[in-house]
Design a protein around this motif. Structure first.
Motif, short mmCIF file in Angstrom:
data_model
loop_
_atom_site.label_atom_id
_atom_site.label_comp_id
_atom_site.label_asym_id
_atom_site.label_seq_id
_atom_site.Cartn_x
_atom_site.Cartn_y
_atom_site.Cartn_z
N PHE A 229 14.07 18.79 -10.41
CA PHE A 229 14.68 20.05 -10.80
C PHE A 229 13.60 21.12 -11.04
N MET A 230 12.52 20.73 -11.70
CA MET A 230 11.44 21.67 -12.00
C MET A 230 10.80 22.19 -10.72
N ILE A 231 10.50 21.27 -9.77
CA ILE A 231 9.90 21.66 -8.50
C ILE A 231 10.86 22.56 -7.71
N LEU A 236 12.08 27.91 -5.49
CA LEU A 236 13.03 29.00 -5.27
C LEU A 236 12.51 30.31 -5.87
N LYS A 237 11.94 30.22 -7.07
CA LYS A 237 11.38 31.40 -7.72
C LYS A 237 10.24 31.98 -6.89
N HIS A 238 9.41 31.09 -6.33
CA HIS A 238 8.29 31.54 -5.49
C HIS A 238 8.80 32.25 -4.24
N ARG A 240 11.70 33.83 -3.82
CA ARG A 240 12.28 35.13 -4.19
C ARG A 240 11.19 36.14 -4.53
N THR A 241 10.17 35.70 -5.24
CA THR A 241 9.07 36.59 -5.60
C THR A 241 8.33 37.08 -4.36
N LYS A 242 8.10 36.17 -3.42
CA LYS A 242 7.39 36.52 -2.19
C LYS A 242 8.18 37.54 -1.38
N ARG A 243 9.49 37.37 -1.32
CA ARG A 243 10.30 38.31 -0.58
C ARG A 243 10.37 39.67 -1.27
N SER A 244 10.36 39.62 -2.58
CA SER A 244 10.38 40.87 -3.34
C SER A 244 9.09 41.66 -3.12
N VAL A 245 7.97 40.95 -3.08
CA VAL A 245 6.68 41.59 -2.84
C VAL A 245 6.62 42.18 -1.43
N ASN A 246 7.21 41.45 -0.46
CA ASN A 246 7.22 41.91 0.93
C ASN A 246 8.28 42.98 1.17
N LYS A 247 9.05 43.31 0.11
CA LYS A 247 10.08 44.35 0.17
C LYS A 247 11.12 44.09 1.25
N ARG A 248 11.56 42.86 1.32
CA ARG A 248 12.63 42.54 2.25
C ARG A 248 13.94 43.13 1.73
N ILE A 253 18.57 33.37 -0.63
CA ILE A 253 18.03 32.15 -0.02
C ILE A 253 19.09 31.56 0.90
N THR A 254 18.72 31.25 2.13
CA THR A 254 19.67 30.69 3.09
C THR A 254 19.95 29.22 2.80
N ALA A 255 21.02 28.70 3.41
CA ALA A 255 21.39 27.30 3.22
C ALA A 255 20.30 26.36 3.73
N VAL A 256 19.69 26.72 4.86
CA VAL A 256 18.62 25.89 5.43
C VAL A 256 17.42 25.85 4.48
N GLU A 257 17.08 27.00 3.91
CA GLU A 257 15.96 27.06 2.98
C GLU A 257 16.24 26.24 1.72
N ILE A 258 17.47 26.30 1.24
CA ILE A 258 17.84 25.51 0.07
C ILE A 258 17.72 24.01 0.37
N PHE A 259 18.15 23.63 1.59
CA PHE A 259 18.04 22.23 2.01
C PHE A 259 16.58 21.79 2.04
N LEU A 260 15.72 22.63 2.64
CA LEU A 260 14.30 22.28 2.75
C LEU A 260 13.63 22.24 1.38
N VAL A 261 13.96 23.20 0.52
CA VAL A 261 13.39 23.22 -0.83
C VAL A 261 13.84 21.98 -1.60
N GLY A 262 15.11 21.62 -1.46
CA GLY A 262 15.62 20.42 -2.12
C GLY A 262 14.92 19.16 -1.64
N ALA A 263 14.67 19.09 -0.32
CA ALA A 263 13.99 17.91 0.25
C ALA A 263 12.56 17.82 -0.27
N VAL A 264 11.87 18.95 -0.31
CA VAL A 264 10.49 18.96 -0.81
C VAL A 264 10.45 18.58 -2.28
#
Length: 301
Positions: A229-231, A236-238, A240-248, A253-264
């Motif tokens: 849960f901590m990882i 996820l926070k990283h 969101r922060t990266k996208r905020s800095v890049n001014k997207r 977060i997309t479903a695929v990204e959530i799946f990959l983050v969960g797997a990692v």
């Protein structure tokens, strides 16, 4: 029917299906975790031998023991899975209901938004997991014994063979009966080994306490979901922060990204707690190989 019972039954059913599908891999994994030899100086050591690839190990088991070898201990394992899943989800739902009731009571007093916080969820999961471990550990001790029985029997026969050869070498002669004795050892097949035999062996070795072998590392492994849960939240926070800095335009977060983050996150939690799983398996496996007390563990060291 209460939510706790419904969740318990559903969890037990799903766990049984998953256990049947993955059991051969679990058997091989347990055998690899418990494979060990003693050093030549007879100093107690949990040193491992190269285990080889999992796939080759599976084929080796099939060749020497048949398909049944991959399913040693399946019956108590299914019982353990049903009990573990049922107990965990039942207690989890019960503790969850309590946590939600406490949060609602605090809201009425003007504290909080009426929902349990992250710490509350972690405590709920830890309590449910700990009670599950305490109640079901005896079943998993028997499962580990049954999964590693053939492996232990082979070690016993190897030790007897080495003893005969050593005796002949020390006496500097080859006894006429030695070839026959060696042939007799080679012809011995692993004896049938059921749940009752495993339970008797555990009790003979360590008494009632033997059924709770490995309880300490298993309890510590209850923290696995917390690490995951901590990882997960950190990644996820990283993102969101990266996208905020890049001014997207969107920080969603997309479903695929959530799946990959969960797997990692799951991979990270598994890797960090895997050594404890090895310790647990070795404590629960047969504590003497061929009568060699140098392979007996007296604790976590």
């Amino acid at each position: 029917m209460s939510n706790a019972i419904v969740n318990g039954v559903a969890g037990a059913g799903g766990g049984i299906v998953a256990q049947i599908i993955t059991y051969p891999l679990q058997t091989v994994n347990t055998r690899q975790q418990t494979e060990r030899v003693a050093k030549k100086d007879s100093v107690p050591s949990p040193a491992t031998q190269p285990a080889g690839s999992t796939l080759l190990h599976i084929f080796q088991v099939i060749r020497t023991e048949g398909l049944g070898g991959l399913y040693s201990g399946l019956k108590p394992s299914l019982l353990g899975t049903a009990a573990s899943q049922g107990i965990y989800y039942s207690f989890y739902q019960a503790f969850k209901n309590k946590a939600e009731a406490i949060a609602a009571a605090k809201k009425r007093k003007g504290q909080g938004d009426g929902s349990p916080g992250m710490l509350s969820w972690l405590i709920v999961a830890a309590l449910a997991g700990s009670l599950n471990v305490l109640l079901t550990n005896p079943i998993w001790v028997l499962v580990t014994r049954m999964q590693t029985h053939t492996q232990a029997e082979k070690k016993i026969l190897e030790a007897k063979r080495e003893a005969l050869l050593k005796e002949a070498s020390e006496n500097d002669l080859l006894h006429s009966s030695l070839p026959g004795q060696l042939a007799a050892l080679d012809s011995i097949k692993p004896r049938p080994y059921g749940t009752f035999q495993a339970a008797s062996e555990v009790y003979h070795e360590s008494g009632i306490a033997g059924f709770w072998k490995g309880i300490i590392p298993t309890l510590i492994m209850v923290c696995n979901p917390s690490i995951q849960f901590m990882i997960y939240e950190s990644l996820l926070k990283h993102l969101r922060t990266k996208r905020s800095v890049n001014k997207r335009s969107s920080t969603n977060i997309t479903a695929v990204e959530i799946f990959l983050v969960g797997a990692v996150a799951k991979l990270g939690a598994t890797v960090s707690t895997y050594p404890l799983l090895v310790v647990k398996s070795r404590l629960q496996a047969k504590q003497e190989i061929g009568g060699n007390i140098s392979l007996r563990y007296s604790g976590l060291h």
